[in-house]
Design a protein around this motif. Structure first.
Motif, short mmCIF file in Angstrom:
data_model
loop_
_atom_site.label_atom_id
_atom_site.label_comp_id
_atom_site.label_asym_id
_atom_site.label_seq_id
_atom_site.Cartn_x
_atom_site.Cartn_y
_atom_site.Cartn_z
N THR A 27 10.23 -0.07 9.03
CA THR A 27 10.76 1.29 8.88
C THR A 27 12.28 1.21 8.85
OG1 THR A 27 8.88 2.21 10.06
CG2 THR A 27 10.84 3.61 9.89
N ILE A 28 12.86 1.77 7.80
CA ILE A 28 14.31 1.76 7.65
C ILE A 28 14.84 3.12 8.10
CG2 ILE A 28 14.23 2.46 5.23
CD1 ILE A 28 16.62 0.53 4.79
N ASP A 29 15.96 3.12 8.82
CA ASP A 29 16.53 4.39 9.25
C ASP A 29 17.98 4.50 8.77
OD1 ASP A 29 18.17 2.97 11.12
OD2 ASP A 29 16.68 3.24 12.70
N LYS A 34 23.43 2.62 6.84
CA LYS A 34 24.89 2.72 6.95
C LYS A 34 25.52 1.42 7.46
CE LYS A 34 25.21 7.70 7.57
NZ LYS A 34 25.63 8.78 8.48
N ALA A 35 24.88 0.76 8.42
CA ALA A 35 25.43 -0.49 8.96
C ALA A 35 25.46 -1.58 7.90
CB ALA A 35 24.62 -0.96 10.18
N PHE A 36 24.36 -1.72 7.15
CA PHE A 36 24.31 -2.73 6.09
C PHE A 36 25.37 -2.41 5.04
CE2 PHE A 36 23.08 -4.66 2.14
CZ PHE A 36 22.56 -5.89 2.51
N SER A 63 21.17 0.40 0.02
CA SER A 63 21.61 -0.53 -1.01
C SER A 63 20.41 -1.32 -1.54
CB SER A 63 22.63 -1.50 -0.40
OG SER A 63 22.87 -2.58 -1.27
N GLY A 64 20.39 -1.57 -2.83
CA GLY A 64 19.34 -2.43 -3.38
C GLY A 64 19.33 -3.79 -2.71
N THR A 67 17.41 -3.51 0.48
CA THR A 67 15.98 -3.55 0.19
C THR A 67 15.53 -4.98 -0.10
OG1 THR A 67 16.06 -1.29 -0.67
CG2 THR A 67 14.15 -2.60 -1.29
N ALA A 68 16.35 -5.74 -0.84
CA ALA A 68 16.02 -7.14 -1.12
C ALA A 68 15.97 -7.97 0.16
CB ALA A 68 17.05 -7.73 -2.10
N ALA A 69 16.91 -7.72 1.08
CA ALA A 69 16.93 -8.46 2.34
C ALA A 69 15.68 -8.14 3.17
CB ALA A 69 18.20 -8.13 3.12
N ILE A 70 15.29 -6.87 3.20
CA ILE A 70 14.07 -6.48 3.93
C ILE A 70 12.85 -7.13 3.28
CG2 ILE A 70 12.54 -4.54 4.50
CD1 ILE A 70 15.16 -2.82 4.72
N THR A 71 12.80 -7.12 1.96
CA THR A 71 11.70 -7.75 1.24
C THR A 71 11.60 -9.22 1.60
OG1 THR A 71 11.84 -6.18 -0.59
CG2 THR A 71 10.78 -8.29 -1.06
N MET A 72 12.74 -9.91 1.61
CA MET A 72 12.74 -11.33 1.94
C MET A 72 12.21 -11.55 3.34
SD MET A 72 13.05 -14.42 1.11
CE MET A 72 13.87 -14.38 -0.46
N ARG A 73 12.68 -10.75 4.30
CA ARG A 73 12.21 -10.91 5.69
C ARG A 73 10.71 -10.66 5.79
NH1 ARG A 73 14.82 -9.14 11.34
NH2 ARG A 73 13.11 -9.91 12.61
N LEU A 74 10.23 -9.59 5.16
CA LEU A 74 8.80 -9.28 5.20
C LEU A 74 7.97 -10.41 4.58
CD1 LEU A 74 8.81 -5.48 4.29
CD2 LEU A 74 8.19 -6.49 6.51
N ASN A 75 8.44 -10.96 3.48
CA ASN A 75 7.72 -12.05 2.84
C ASN A 75 7.75 -13.33 3.68
OD1 ASN A 75 6.31 -11.34 0.44
ND2 ASN A 75 8.27 -10.87 -0.49
#
Length: 149
Positions: A27-29, A34-36, A63-64, A67-75
């Motif tokens: 879950t992104i808040d 803003k921090a990223f 930021s895209g 989203t890419a960083a979250i995707t990488m972590r989830l994967n």
């Protein structure tokens, strides 16, 4: 839908075209967005709600690259590993979005010169809780084969 955890070791021989993997969720808040953005992508539509309302996003958007960083972590934590990829962001990621990744093996090519490996093409779609695709990642991976017994 098949699931895989990071503890599973899959080999080329274990994969088939159409095989799918679904990650855990994140879950992104607003604070994360803003921090990223403040550190890596300080554009107004990532850092300021009022300014973001006057942009084509019509509101604060992650930021895209976030989203890419979250995707990488989830994967990495709960899906198949990735390397060498194509990325696109068809929709913005918003505060409150709950993201997960669905990955599908779309191509398998055993190596003609190296019997111990092959390549796969893995298509990963990062989706929010409404099923909207916020990122598409297409990766070509080298995958080892099982050792002959």
């Amino acid at each position: 839908m098949e699931e895989s955890s990071s503890s599973d070791r899959l080999y080329l021989d274990d994969l088939h075209v159409g095989q799918r993997f679904t990650s855990a969720t994140h879950t992104i808040d607003e604070a994360q967005i803003k921090a990223f953005a403040a550190q890596f992508d300080p554009q107004p539509f990532h850092t300021d709600e009022k300014a973001a309302e006057r942009t084509f996003f019509n509101g604060l958007a992650a930021s895209g690259w976030h989203t890419a960083a979250i995707t990488m972590r989830l994967n990495v934590e709960s899906g198949p590993p990735l390397a060498g990829a194509e990325l696109s962001w068809p929709m913005p990621t918003r505060p409150g979005d709950i993201l997960h990744v669905e990955s599908e093996v779309v191509e398998i090519t055993p190596s003609r010169s190296r019997a111990d490996r092959g390549t796969i093409v893995l298509l990963s779609r990062t989706m929010n809780q409404r099923g909207e695709i916020v990122q598409i990642l297409k990766a070509r991976l080298v995958v080892p084969r099982r050792a002959a017994s």
